[in-house]
Design a protein around this motif. Sequence first.
Motif, PDB file in Angstrom:
ATOM      1  N   VAL A 419      -8.294 -16.395  -7.190  1.00 54.42           N
ATOM      2  CA  VAL A 419      -8.781 -15.013  -7.314  1.00 54.42           C
ATOM      3  C   VAL A 419      -7.878 -14.059  -6.520  1.00 54.42           C
ATOM      4  N   TYR A 420      -7.462 -14.490  -5.328  1.00 51.88           N
ATOM      5  CA  TYR A 420      -6.520 -13.690  -4.538  1.00 51.88           C
ATOM      6  C   TYR A 420      -5.200 -13.512  -5.301  1.00 51.88           C
ATOM      7  N   ILE A 421      -4.700 -14.620  -5.848  1.00 48.72           N
ATOM      8  CA  ILE A 421      -3.423 -14.590  -6.572  1.00 48.72           C
ATOM      9  C   ILE A 421      -3.511 -13.672  -7.791  1.00 48.72           C
ATOM     10  N   LEU A 422      -4.624 -13.784  -8.523  1.00 51.28           N
ATOM     11  CA  LEU A 422      -4.804 -12.927  -9.697  1.00 51.28           C
ATOM     12  C   LEU A 422      -4.850 -11.454  -9.288  1.00 51.28           C
ATOM     13  N   GLY A 423      -5.536 -11.167  -8.182  1.00 47.15           N
ATOM     14  CA  GLY A 423      -5.603  -9.794  -7.694  1.00 47.15           C
ATOM     15  C   GLY A 423      -4.222  -9.242  -7.379  1.00 47.15           C
ATOM     16  N   VAL A 424      -3.384 -10.052  -6.724  1.00 42.29           N
ATOM     17  CA  VAL A 424      -2.024  -9.622  -6.377  1.00 42.29           C
ATOM     18  C   VAL A 424      -1.175  -9.448  -7.638  1.00 42.29           C
ATOM     19  N   LEU A 425      -1.277 -10.397  -8.563  1.00 49.08           N
ATOM     20  CA  LEU A 425      -0.496 -10.316  -9.800  1.00 49.08           C
ATOM     21  C   LEU A 425      -0.852  -9.075 -10.610  1.00 49.08           C
ATOM     22  N   PHE A 426      -2.157  -8.792 -10.698  1.00 49.04           N
ATOM     23  CA  PHE A 426      -2.575  -7.599 -11.450  1.00 49.04           C
ATOM     24  C   PHE A 426      -2.163  -6.321 -10.731  1.00 49.04           C
ATOM     25  N   LEU A 427      -2.155  -6.346  -9.402  1.00 44.47           N
ATOM     26  CA  LEU A 427      -1.693  -5.181  -8.647  1.00 44.47           C
ATOM     27  C   LEU A 427      -0.205  -4.945  -8.914  1.00 44.47           C
ATOM     28  N   LEU A 428       0.577  -6.021  -8.924  1.00 44.30           N
ATOM     29  CA  LEU A 428       2.004  -5.900  -9.247  1.00 44.30           C
ATOM     30  C   LEU A 428       2.198  -5.393 -10.665  1.00 44.30           C
ATOM     31  N   ASP A 429       1.336  -5.852 -11.572  1.00 40.47           N
ATOM     32  CA  ASP A 429       1.414  -5.408 -12.960  1.00 40.47           C
ATOM     33  C   ASP A 429       1.180  -3.901 -13.068  1.00 40.47           C
ATOM     34  N   LEU A 430       0.180  -3.398 -12.327  1.00 40.25           N
ATOM     35  CA  LEU A 430      -0.099  -1.959 -12.347  1.00 40.25           C
ATOM     36  C   LEU A 430       1.080  -1.174 -11.759  1.00 40.25           C
ATOM     37  N   ILE A 431       1.679  -1.706 -10.695  1.00 38.87           N
ATOM     38  CA  ILE A 431       2.826  -1.034 -10.079  1.00 38.87           C
ATOM     39  C   ILE A 431       4.023  -1.009 -11.017  1.00 38.87           C
ATOM     40  N   PHE A 432       4.329  -2.152 -11.608  1.00 39.64           N
ATOM     41  CA  PHE A 432       5.469  -2.235 -12.524  1.00 39.64           C
ATOM     42  C   PHE A 432       5.252  -1.362 -13.761  1.00 39.64           C
ATOM     43  N   SER A 433       4.006  -1.362 -14.261  1.00 41.52           N
ATOM     44  CA  SER A 433       3.696  -0.544 -15.438  1.00 41.52           C
ATOM     45  C   SER A 433       3.900   0.935 -15.154  1.00 41.52           C
ATOM     46  N   ALA A 434       3.590   1.335 -13.914  1.00 38.80           N
ATOM     47  CA  ALA A 434       3.783   2.733 -13.528  1.00 38.80           C
ATOM     48  C   ALA A 434       5.266   3.082 -13.383  1.00 38.80           C
ATOM     49  N   LEU A 435       6.062   2.090 -13.019  1.00 42.17           N
ATOM     50  CA  LEU A 435       7.495   2.323 -12.796  1.00 42.17           C
ATOM     51  C   LEU A 435       8.315   2.241 -14.073  1.00 42.17           C
ATOM     52  N   LEU A 436       7.821   1.460 -15.065  1.00 44.70           N
ATOM     53  CA  LEU A 436       8.601   1.256 -16.287  1.00 44.70           C
ATOM     54  C   LEU A 436       8.687   2.539 -17.112  1.00 44.70           C
TER      55      LEU A 436
END
Length: 436
Positions: A419-436
């Motif tokens: 659950v921690y790992i999924l939270g971090v991965l989704f947070l990275l996804d939101l960050i990358f999506s904002a940067l792309l």
Amino acid sequence: MESKQNGTSADNMSFLEVLKHKDILRTEIIAGITGFFAISYIIIVNPMILKDAGIPADLSVFATIFSSIIGCLIMGFYANSPVILTPGMGVNAFFTYTVVVNMGLSWQTAVAISAVSGVIYMAIAFTKMNDILSKSIPQSLKHGITAGIGLFLVEIGLEKAGLIVAGKTSLIVLGDLTKPAALLAIFGLVISLILYLRRVKGSFFIGIILTTIVGVIFHIRDADTPNVILSKLTNYHQITFKGDFSHILSTPFILATFSMTMILVFESMGLVQGLLPDQRKFKKTFQGSSVTTFLSSFLGTSPTVAAAESASGIESGGRTGWMAVTAAVMFGLSLIFIPLLAYVPQAAIAPVIIITGALMMESIGGIKIGDFTEWFPAFLIIVLIPLTNSISTGLAFGFVCYPILKLAGGQRRQLTLPVYILGVLFLLDLIFSALL
């Protein structure tokens, strides 16, 4: 109601056992046809979106149909699952407007990104990561995903019916109820509800047919009539096997691959878990979806995912792979009979999508609303999926919020490492999506 009536006997049947039960097979076929009509708009809409990426619409329509046929056949023969696979509406927008338009990459590179994402998706689906991820998702979030997809379907259905439209001063306003299409949709909704509540077999399919007949009588048709010329099939090779992997080690390629993989893996996982009446079929369904996603990258289209509209067929009684195989046959026939689809207006399909979405929203009852640390992350998923028009975005906010609230509420023991790992991965996804 109807699904429960037919589901108890069909759930445990193998693909071949269904052939011994004509009533069940008939139900599966009707469910497949119903599901096909609910998602048939993808044949027109997907090529129009991919056109903005530079893929010719008159060729990508074949890619859309062929990838759907392959996906549905895999769902039928391999997974024995009542799930229809087609190019996904969220991921095709990411493919076109994020990867190609915003990032400036070619559609050939976008296809390569899809292929690499497909490989990673398969690596997860065919290993223990499949079980780890699926079992680590909290029950409240699973129910939230189902309800969120349901609300998303309701929004899609109301939009197709013309009952809601984009507003100038607010996000959504009531549509023009004096328009023939809106009145036809209301008629279809009433008829479909009556048939469903009366437990008429094939109620959704009958509702589509009756509404279509009324539409034909009153000359109510959609403006966007599909135009597919079979002779163009000879040029289809121009968009197949065109992936450009020359930039595979570049930063844009890697970031886009990460985001697309997150969309594919977790949107598919959420959809499949939210759709399947029998969760024992999850593993093979998820695996079959990953294979189809990979293959679609060579066919000249954006990746495939489980169609949320499969729920229409499932609510019509679909429980086995025969529903998916029937949909595959319908996609095949659409190559020849696409002009006939023009006679089935969106107003005839919308009522089925609306009712199906409402039925899926019953999953809210499985969420512990009294526990705010469980309810609020699920709530974010439910509202953000339709409001952002993106299943993956809704999932991201819910999965990021869940561990934060559990920690804040002093419930750390309820959290697991995945659950921690999924939270971090989704947070990275939101960050990358904002940067792309």
